[in-house]
Design an enzyme around this catalytic site. Structure first.
Site, PDB file in Angstrom:
ATOM      1  N   ASP A 188     -13.943  -1.049   2.972  1.00  0.00           N
ATOM      2  CA  ASP A 188     -13.007  -1.247   4.078  1.00  0.00           C
ATOM      3  C   ASP A 188     -13.682  -0.682   5.336  1.00  0.00           C
ATOM      4  O   ASP A 188     -14.331  -1.421   6.092  1.00  0.00           O
ATOM      5  CB  ASP A 188     -11.675  -0.543   3.730  1.00  0.00           C
ATOM      6  CG  ASP A 188     -10.653  -0.501   4.849  1.00  0.00           C
ATOM      7  OD1 ASP A 188     -10.960  -0.944   5.965  1.00  0.00           O
ATOM      8  OD2 ASP A 188      -9.520  -0.004   4.618  1.00  0.00           O
ATOM      9  N   ASP A 218      -7.194   3.426  -3.150  1.00  0.00           N
ATOM     10  CA  ASP A 218      -7.914   3.539  -1.877  1.00  0.00           C
ATOM     11  C   ASP A 218      -8.177   5.015  -1.577  1.00  0.00           C
ATOM     12  O   ASP A 218      -7.236   5.796  -1.415  1.00  0.00           O
ATOM     13  CB  ASP A 218      -7.067   2.907  -0.759  1.00  0.00           C
ATOM     14  CG  ASP A 218      -7.818   2.798   0.570  1.00  0.00           C
ATOM     15  OD1 ASP A 218      -8.946   3.322   0.674  1.00  0.00           O
ATOM     16  OD2 ASP A 218      -7.264   2.177   1.503  1.00  0.00           O
ATOM     17  N   GLY A 270      -4.568  -4.071   6.031  1.00  0.00           N
ATOM     18  CA  GLY A 270      -3.538  -3.924   7.055  1.00  0.00           C
ATOM     19  C   GLY A 270      -3.679  -2.608   7.778  1.00  0.00           C
ATOM     20  O   GLY A 270      -4.339  -1.676   7.299  1.00  0.00           O
ATOM     21  N   LYS A 330      -2.793   5.162  -2.606  1.00  0.00           N
ATOM     22  CA  LYS A 330      -3.715   6.022  -1.882  1.00  0.00           C
ATOM     23  C   LYS A 330      -4.032   7.194  -2.804  1.00  0.00           C
ATOM     24  O   LYS A 330      -3.123   7.742  -3.456  1.00  0.00           O
ATOM     25  CB  LYS A 330      -3.061   6.531  -0.595  1.00  0.00           C
ATOM     26  CG  LYS A 330      -2.820   5.438   0.433  1.00  0.00           C
ATOM     27  CD  LYS A 330      -4.136   4.937   1.022  1.00  0.00           C
ATOM     28  CE  LYS A 330      -3.878   4.007   2.193  1.00  0.00           C
ATOM     29  NZ  LYS A 330      -5.138   3.500   2.776  1.00  0.00           N
ATOM     30  N   SER A 337       0.865  -1.179   0.000  1.00  0.00           N
ATOM     31  CA  SER A 337       0.000   0.000   0.000  1.00  0.00           C
ATOM     32  C   SER A 337       0.902   1.230   0.000  1.00  0.00           C
ATOM     33  O   SER A 337       1.662   1.432   0.949  1.00  0.00           O
ATOM     34  CB  SER A 337      -0.888  -0.041   1.255  1.00  0.00           C
ATOM     35  OG  SER A 337      -1.618   1.147   1.387  1.00  0.00           O
ATOM     36  N   LYS A 354      -9.990  -6.773   7.676  1.00  0.00           N
ATOM     37  CA  LYS A 354      -8.922  -6.563   8.646  1.00  0.00           C
ATOM     38  C   LYS A 354      -9.440  -7.114   9.963  1.00  0.00           C
ATOM     39  O   LYS A 354     -10.410  -6.565  10.508  1.00  0.00           O
ATOM     40  CB  LYS A 354      -8.617  -5.071   8.833  1.00  0.00           C
ATOM     41  CG  LYS A 354      -8.157  -4.349   7.589  1.00  0.00           C
ATOM     42  CD  LYS A 354      -7.851  -2.884   7.883  1.00  0.00           C
ATOM     43  CE  LYS A 354      -7.512  -2.143   6.596  1.00  0.00           C
ATOM     44  NZ  LYS A 354      -7.251  -0.709   6.821  1.00  0.00           N
ATOM     45  N   LYS A 358      -1.093  -0.855  -4.360  1.00  0.00           N
ATOM     46  CA  LYS A 358      -2.286  -0.065  -4.027  1.00  0.00           C
ATOM     47  C   LYS A 358      -1.840   1.376  -3.847  1.00  0.00           C
ATOM     48  O   LYS A 358      -0.904   1.646  -3.110  1.00  0.00           O
ATOM     49  CB  LYS A 358      -2.914  -0.606  -2.744  1.00  0.00           C
ATOM     50  CG  LYS A 358      -3.971   0.297  -2.111  1.00  0.00           C
ATOM     51  CD  LYS A 358      -4.706  -0.459  -1.013  1.00  0.00           C
ATOM     52  CE  LYS A 358      -4.755   0.335   0.283  1.00  0.00           C
ATOM     53  NZ  LYS A 358      -5.434  -0.421   1.359  1.00  0.00           N
ATOM     54  N   GLU A 409     -11.134   1.164  -3.433  1.00  0.00           N
ATOM     55  CA  GLU A 409     -11.443   0.880  -2.037  1.00  0.00           C
ATOM     56  C   GLU A 409     -12.026   2.124  -1.357  1.00  0.00           C
ATOM     57  O   GLU A 409     -11.476   3.224  -1.476  1.00  0.00           O
ATOM     58  CB  GLU A 409     -10.134   0.454  -1.353  1.00  0.00           C
ATOM     59  CG  GLU A 409     -10.253  -0.030   0.078  1.00  0.00           C
ATOM     60  CD  GLU A 409      -8.879  -0.468   0.617  1.00  0.00           C
ATOM     61  OE1 GLU A 409      -7.955  -0.725  -0.192  1.00  0.00           O
ATOM     62  OE2 GLU A 409      -8.720  -0.535   1.840  1.00  0.00           O
TER      63      GLU A 409
HETATM   64  O1  OSB Z   1      -7.168   2.154   4.456  1.00  0.00           O
HETATM   65  O2  OSB Z   1      -6.238   0.289   4.172  1.00  0.00           O
HETATM   66  C1  OSB Z   1      -6.272   1.375   4.737  1.00  0.00           C
HETATM   67  C2  OSB Z   1      -3.185   1.792   6.965  1.00  0.00           C
HETATM   68  C3  OSB Z   1      -3.740   2.399   8.064  1.00  0.00           C
HETATM   69  C4  OSB Z   1      -5.077   2.697   8.056  1.00  0.00           C
HETATM   70  C5  OSB Z   1      -5.867   2.390   6.939  1.00  0.00           C
HETATM   71  C6  OSB Z   1      -5.308   1.757   5.843  1.00  0.00           C
HETATM   72  C7  OSB Z   1      -3.936   1.478   5.834  1.00  0.00           C
HETATM   73  C8  OSB Z   1      -3.227   0.896   4.702  1.00  0.00           C
HETATM   74  C9  OSB Z   1      -1.898   0.218   5.002  1.00  0.00           C
HETATM   75  O3  OSB Z   1      -3.573   0.998   3.557  1.00  0.00           O
HETATM   76  C10 OSB Z   1      -1.899  -1.243   4.742  1.00  0.00           C
HETATM   77  C11 OSB Z   1      -0.686  -1.930   5.339  1.00  0.00           C
HETATM   78  O4  OSB Z   1      -0.726  -2.290   6.533  1.00  0.00           O
HETATM   79  O5  OSB Z   1       0.292  -2.109   4.629  1.00  0.00           O
HETATM   80 MG    MG Z   2      -8.414   1.078   3.107  1.00  0.00          MG
END
Ligand code: OSB
Ligand code: MG
Length: 369
Positions: free
Chosen positions: A238, A188, A290, A163, A135, A262, A161, A213
């Site tokens: 999510d 995401d 995650g 952001k 991510s 998660k 992924k 996402e």
């Molecule tokens: O939206 O998936 C998410 C990390 C913290 C809070 C929300 C998210 C995330 C990530 C990181 O996208 C995923 C990872 O642990 O590598």
């Molecule tokens: Mg997410």
């Protein structure tokens, strides 16, 4: 089983690089680590929440508060035969799934160690590896993003992924897609868009994304149900999914075609596997999300991701993607096929490095029966 002692630790671990999403930036992982002692066994868990109040209303401090004042007193006066008994004990505590999940993880570790089996085996996962991706946070410029993605691809990650946020979505995705025509790519939004942005989000349809996402509000299954039919790209929820019931609502309404699971977000491994089962029975793909976990939470996520319905690569990267120094003995490393190996030892299958844990502990407290 009678729990003898529960220790909470508020830890703070700096990331190798800042993690920026559409609505917040994280520089370190602050979370609650739970240690349970019973019958000569020491077991570990990790709460999902961090110091921010953005992804969820839960924070490191609310996790601590709810554990100290409600969950731990209930657990220390009970005699828990199994994880369902724990779930019954905390059933009347409203909300706070990340607090509940942290102690539940330690109990899964405890009962698996007691039975002498791995967590994977106890929950009936299978296979020695799980598919993973990375991510990637929002970068200062698109050029920097291209370089960061190239770095992860060079390390062997085969799914990226991104952001995204308004102003850093279509352009960034177009640039990455142009540079990497065949890459498994997804995005995401972390709840930053509104239904009025549907026409704008349609522009993402041409980039062959695995999914988009959580584009809309955290609690907004209704508007996601209005958005999904307007997009070719699969919507994945999510933040909106905190239980198997939410998964049912979302699928019945047509709010998404994929679900991010998660364990931390959904009150634990039990509910995560219930969501998995519900989706699998309906042919809906799920994947492991995650929370930038330490090696403790990562071990649990890897084991859960070995359930058969986790068909898409997870947000579970190698320890080195997150931390210079993890708090477990053997860090998770990326295999050349973009997988992580599932621990095979008893329980979570990882050994906590007490010296490293001490160094990152800001506060600790032990509660006894
Ligand atoms: O939206 O998936 C998410 C990390 C913290 C809070 C929300 C998210 C995330 C990530 C990181 O996208 C995923 C990872 O642990 O590598
Ligand atoms: Mg997410």
């Amino acid at each position: 089983m009678r729990i003898e002692a529960i220790t909470l630790r508020h830890i703070k671990m700096p990331y190798v690089s800042p993690f920026q999403t559409s609505r917040w930036t994280e520089l370190d992982r602050e979370c609650v680590i739970v240690c349970v002692k019973a019958g000569g066994i020491t077991a570990w868990g990790e709460c999902g929440a961090n110091q921010n109040c953005a992804y969820s209303y839960e924070t490191t401090k609310t996790n601590w508060h709810v554990l100290e004042d409600f969950i731990i007193p209930a657990v220390l006066t009970a005699d828990l035969a199994d994880v369902p008994a724990y779930r019954a004990v905390v059933a009347d505590i409203n909300g706070h799934p990340m607090a509940k999940a942290g102690l539940e993880m330690a109990l899964w570790d405890l009962f698996a160690r007691q039975a002498g089996v791995s967590l994977q085996k106890l929950i009936r996962g299978s296979g020695d590896r799980v598919k993973v991706g990375v991510s990637v946070g929002i970068q200062p410029t698109t050029e920097k993003l291209l370089a960061v993605v190239d770095g992860y691809l060079a390390q062997g990650y085969r799914r990226i992924k991104l952001k995204i946020k308004p102003g850093r979505d279509v352009g960034d995705v177009a640039a990455i897609r142009q540079a990497h025509p065949d890459l498994l790519l997804q995005v995401d939004g972390n709840s930053v868009y509104r239904l009025e942005d549907a026409d704008h989000l349609k522009a993402l349809d041409e980039f062959d994304l695995l999914l988009i996402e959580q584009p809309l509000g955290s609690d907004d299954i209704i508007d996601h149900a209005k958005l999904q039919p307007q997009l070719r790209t699969a919507v994945c929820l999510d933040e909106s999914i905190l239980s198997a019931t939410h998964a049912r609502w979302a699928l019945e309404l047509g709010a998404c075609r994929v679900i991010n699971i998660k364990p931390g977000r959904v009150s634990g491994i039990s509910e995560a596997s219930a969501i998995h089962d519900y989706c699998r029975a309906r042919g809906v793909p799920v994947w492991m999300g995650g929370m930038l976990e330490t090696g403790i939470g990562r071990a649990a996520n890897v084991a859960v991701a070995s359930l058969p319905g986790f068909t898409l690569p997870g947000d579970i990267s190698a320890s080195a993607r997150y931390y210079h120094e993890d708090i477990i003995e053997t860090p998770f490393v990326l295999n050349p096929d973009s997988t992580l190996s599932v621990p095979t030892g008893p329980g979570l299958g990882v050994d906590v490095r007490m010296d490293a844990l001490e160094r990152v502990t800001l506060r600790q407290a032990t509660f006894r029966r």
